[in-house]
Design a protein around this motif. Structure first.
Motif, mmCIF file in Angstrom:
data_model
loop_
_atom_site.group_PDB
_atom_site.id
_atom_site.type_symbol
_atom_site.label_atom_id
_atom_site.label_comp_id
_atom_site.label_asym_id
_atom_site.label_seq_id
_atom_site.Cartn_x
_atom_site.Cartn_y
_atom_site.Cartn_z
ATOM 1 N N UNK A 189 0.863 -1.177 0.000
ATOM 2 C CA UNK A 189 0.000 0.000 0.000
ATOM 3 C C UNK A 189 0.902 1.230 0.000
ATOM 4 N N UNK A 190 0.662 2.169 -0.924
ATOM 5 C CA UNK A 190 1.517 3.351 -1.017
ATOM 6 C C UNK A 190 1.352 4.277 0.180
ATOM 7 N N UNK A 191 0.375 4.005 1.058
ATOM 8 C CA UNK A 191 0.236 4.774 2.293
ATOM 9 C C UNK A 191 1.114 4.220 3.407
ATOM 10 N N UNK A 192 1.679 3.022 3.187
ATOM 11 C CA UNK A 192 2.584 2.388 4.154
ATOM 12 C C UNK A 192 3.689 1.678 3.371
ATOM 13 N N UNK A 193 4.640 2.440 2.881
ATOM 14 C CA UNK A 193 5.675 1.878 2.019
ATOM 15 C C UNK A 193 6.673 1.050 2.830
ATOM 16 N N UNK A 194 7.028 -0.132 2.336
ATOM 17 C CA UNK A 194 7.908 -1.039 3.086
ATOM 18 C C UNK A 194 9.394 -0.777 2.813
ATOM 19 N N UNK A 195 9.797 0.491 2.846
ATOM 20 C CA UNK A 195 11.171 0.854 2.533
ATOM 21 C C UNK A 195 11.747 1.732 3.632
ATOM 22 N N UNK A 196 13.069 1.725 3.738
ATOM 23 C CA UNK A 196 13.736 2.546 4.734
ATOM 24 C C UNK A 196 13.689 4.021 4.347
ATOM 25 N N UNK A 197 13.904 4.878 5.316
ATOM 26 C CA UNK A 197 13.971 6.312 5.050
ATOM 27 C C UNK A 197 15.077 6.602 4.036
ATOM 28 N N UNK A 198 14.854 7.612 3.215
ATOM 29 C CA UNK A 198 15.855 8.144 2.287
ATOM 30 C C UNK A 198 16.426 7.061 1.367
#
Length: 249
Positions: A97-106
């Motif tokens: 879901x693009x409202x909860x992206x599973x990626x680290x900051x920056x």
């Protein structure tokens, strides 16, 4: 991810039968290249395309040497994207879901949100999405957002429309616009092979002023609005392309 809704049903069950056949691959590639050029990038920059569907923008960017990650809620769209990519290392297709992206900051040098990919789940959902884009972008990186704005919609709005598709298929739409909510409701009807499939959806259509305020509220700065990927002037006769930067420090 959150529970399935009418948008999930639309993108899983009908979209691939009605939209890709009307989208020119060369135009899609030109849009993708224009977006990354507007973001000031060169290969092998790391790019997020969300929601990116079946990769119509991401696949040509990957072929040009960019490292693109496609995020979409639809497993059907993502599987079609993998098929079209032919097993190449890039793009990478991630269901989320693009409202909860599973990626680290920056994590990314740019984020792309193209072809009216905002407005699906209300203003609060859009605020969450923009906040997530800001979080995963590197300092100074750009979000490129391209969509239909309300002034343009009012210029071209028609209550009913239809068009032929491949074979004997027909796509028909019945549209209603809520001037108070700023939302368009569409009955999207596909008639093909003797069967009828239908989906009804609502989309929040923003004025450019509202889009800028949403981006500012999310923390973006140096927001510029254009009438195309070439940086041309914005008007009622164009869609809107926005470049918004994450503050550098």
């Amino acid at each position: 991810m959150s529970e399935r809704d009418h948008w999930d049903a639309f993108f899983d069950e009908i979209y691939l039968s009605t939209y890709p056949v009307r989208l020119d691959p060369q135009e899609s590639a030109e849009e993708a290249v224009g977006a990354v050029k507007l973001a000031g990038l060169e290969p092998p920059a790391e790019i997020l395309d969300a929601p990116g569907g079946f990769g119509r923008h991401s696949i040509p960017l990957a072929k040009a040497g960019y490292r693109v990650t496609v995020v979409d809620r639809s497993p059907v769209q993502l599987e079609e994207g993998r098929r079209r990519a032919g097993g190449d290392d890039w793009p990478r297709f991630v269901q989320a879901d693009f409202r909860e992206l599973p990626f680290e900051d920056e994590s990314y040098d740019a984020a792309l949100n193209l072809f009216s990919s905002i407005g699906y789940r209300g203003e609060e959902g859009d605020r969450q999405m923009l906040a997530e884009f800001l979080r995963v972008l590197r300092p100074g990186a750009a979000l490129i957002l391209e969509t239909l704005h309300r002034d343009r919609l009012m210029t071209i709005f028609q209550e009913r429309g239809w068009e032929p598709l491949e074979g004997d298929a027909i796509l028909a739409e019945h549209r209603r616009f809520d001037h108070v909510a700023g939302e368009i409701e569409v009955d999207h009807i596909l008639i093909a092979d003797g069967t009828r499939r239908e989906a009804t959806f609502r989309l929040r259509v923003y004025t450019v002023t509202e889009l800028v305020r949403l981006l500012e509220g999310a923390g973006f700065r140096e927001i510029e609005c254009f009438g195309g990927y070439d940086g041309g002037p914005l008007s009622r006769e164009t869609r809107v392309v926005i470049r918004a930067l994450k503050p550098a420090g």
